[in-house]
Design a protein around this motif. Sequence first.
Motif, PDB file in Angstrom:
ATOM      1  N   GLU A   1      27.708 -62.563  13.192  1.00 42.38           N
ATOM      2  CA  GLU A   1      27.851 -62.761  14.634  1.00 42.38           C
ATOM      3  C   GLU A   1      28.643 -61.668  15.336  1.00 42.38           C
ATOM      4  OE1 GLU A   1      27.605 -67.658  14.371  1.00 42.38           O
ATOM      5  OE2 GLU A   1      29.491 -66.691  14.946  1.00 42.38           O
TER       6      GLU A   1
ATOM      7  N   ILE B   1      26.778 -59.672  18.233  1.00 43.87           N
ATOM      8  CA  ILE B   1      26.574 -60.415  19.480  1.00 43.87           C
ATOM      9  C   ILE B   1      27.908 -60.676  20.180  1.00 43.87           C
ATOM     10  CG2 ILE B   1      26.636 -62.759  18.509  1.00 43.87           C
ATOM     11  CD1 ILE B   1      24.289 -63.430  20.380  1.00 43.87           C
TER      12      ILE B   1
ATOM     13  N   ASP C   1      24.923 -67.387  26.589  1.00 41.83           N
ATOM     14  CA  ASP C   1      23.518 -67.746  26.806  1.00 41.83           C
ATOM     15  C   ASP C   1      22.681 -66.524  27.174  1.00 41.83           C
ATOM     16  OD1 ASP C   1      24.274 -70.339  26.294  1.00 41.83           O
ATOM     17  OD2 ASP C   1      24.364 -70.930  28.410  1.00 41.83           O
TER      18      ASP C   1
ATOM     19  N   ARG D   1      22.295 -63.933  24.185  1.00 40.94           N
ATOM     20  CA  ARG D   1      21.404 -64.434  23.133  1.00 40.94           C
ATOM     21  C   ARG D   1      19.928 -64.238  23.484  1.00 40.94           C
ATOM     22  NH1 ARG D   1      24.222 -70.066  20.947  1.00 40.94           N
ATOM     23  NH2 ARG D   1      24.890 -69.184  18.953  1.00 40.94           N
TER      24      ARG D   1
ATOM     25  N   THR E   1      18.393 -57.341  20.320  1.00 44.73           N
ATOM     26  CA  THR E   1      19.643 -56.980  19.659  1.00 44.73           C
ATOM     27  C   THR E   1      20.016 -55.518  19.868  1.00 44.73           C
ATOM     28  OG1 THR E   1      18.416 -56.555  17.614  1.00 44.73           O
ATOM     29  CG2 THR E   1      19.400 -58.733  17.882  1.00 44.73           C
TER      30      THR E   1
END
Length: 249
Positions: free
Chosen positions: A161, A164, A199, A202, A206
């Motif tokens: 993670e 992100i 939100d 995501r 990427t």
Amino acid sequence: MNTTFSCVGCGKCCSGHHVPLTLDEARMWASDGGQVIVLVEAFLPNGLGLPVAQREHAERRSARVRSGGTDAFVAITFAAYNPGRCHNLDEENLCSIYERRPLVCRIYPMEINPHIPLNIAAKDCPPESWETGPQLIVGGKLVDKELAELIERSRQADREEIAIKDRICAALGIHTTALKGDGFAAYLPDMTAFAAAIDQVRLRPTAQETSEWQFHLSGDDVAREVMACGARVVTEAASDYAFISLRAA
């Protein structure tokens, strides 16, 4: 050394601790009305700010970013902000979200960082917690298989993670870090903006440009070392974050 452990439900571990969260847990925490604190630290490619033995673990849970004329490895922790009692504790010290409590709450009192051994004296658990219960550690090795799996899940989430989290920080305008071992840069973002950033990020692909970070240091001597490596060092006073120094007074 063998260690037994049995939780007695005292609730002490649920007060005054910032609990690291996975991304899903952080989103849930924000939705439930809790506050998330963002803790940021980084080290440089030459190892400044990092003991050699910890490099592999630290690098795997960090995002490679830019800082001035050099790369840096930034680690970002989203944690439940609990300066007092956790808001999920009821009047009887019972967890109101027990069935969906964060992974780290399930792991306690064990450590997630493989370089930090369990230190009973540093835990809030009362003496009777360690006097009875199932075997936790035998011969210096964790023998609770379920607990070992939870620890690995937490470490895996850290690794998977981080990219992100870096993008979420960029969306929130978070771009100042501390040097690992020197301190933490701590942010308390607005939870509506935080949830929206999770939100939105995501939904994006990427791939993105490498983010740019700057360092807040505890003193001029450390700042000179970091600048000598080509990294960018902040000179203005912190306005949207707090610097938590780990430097001995």
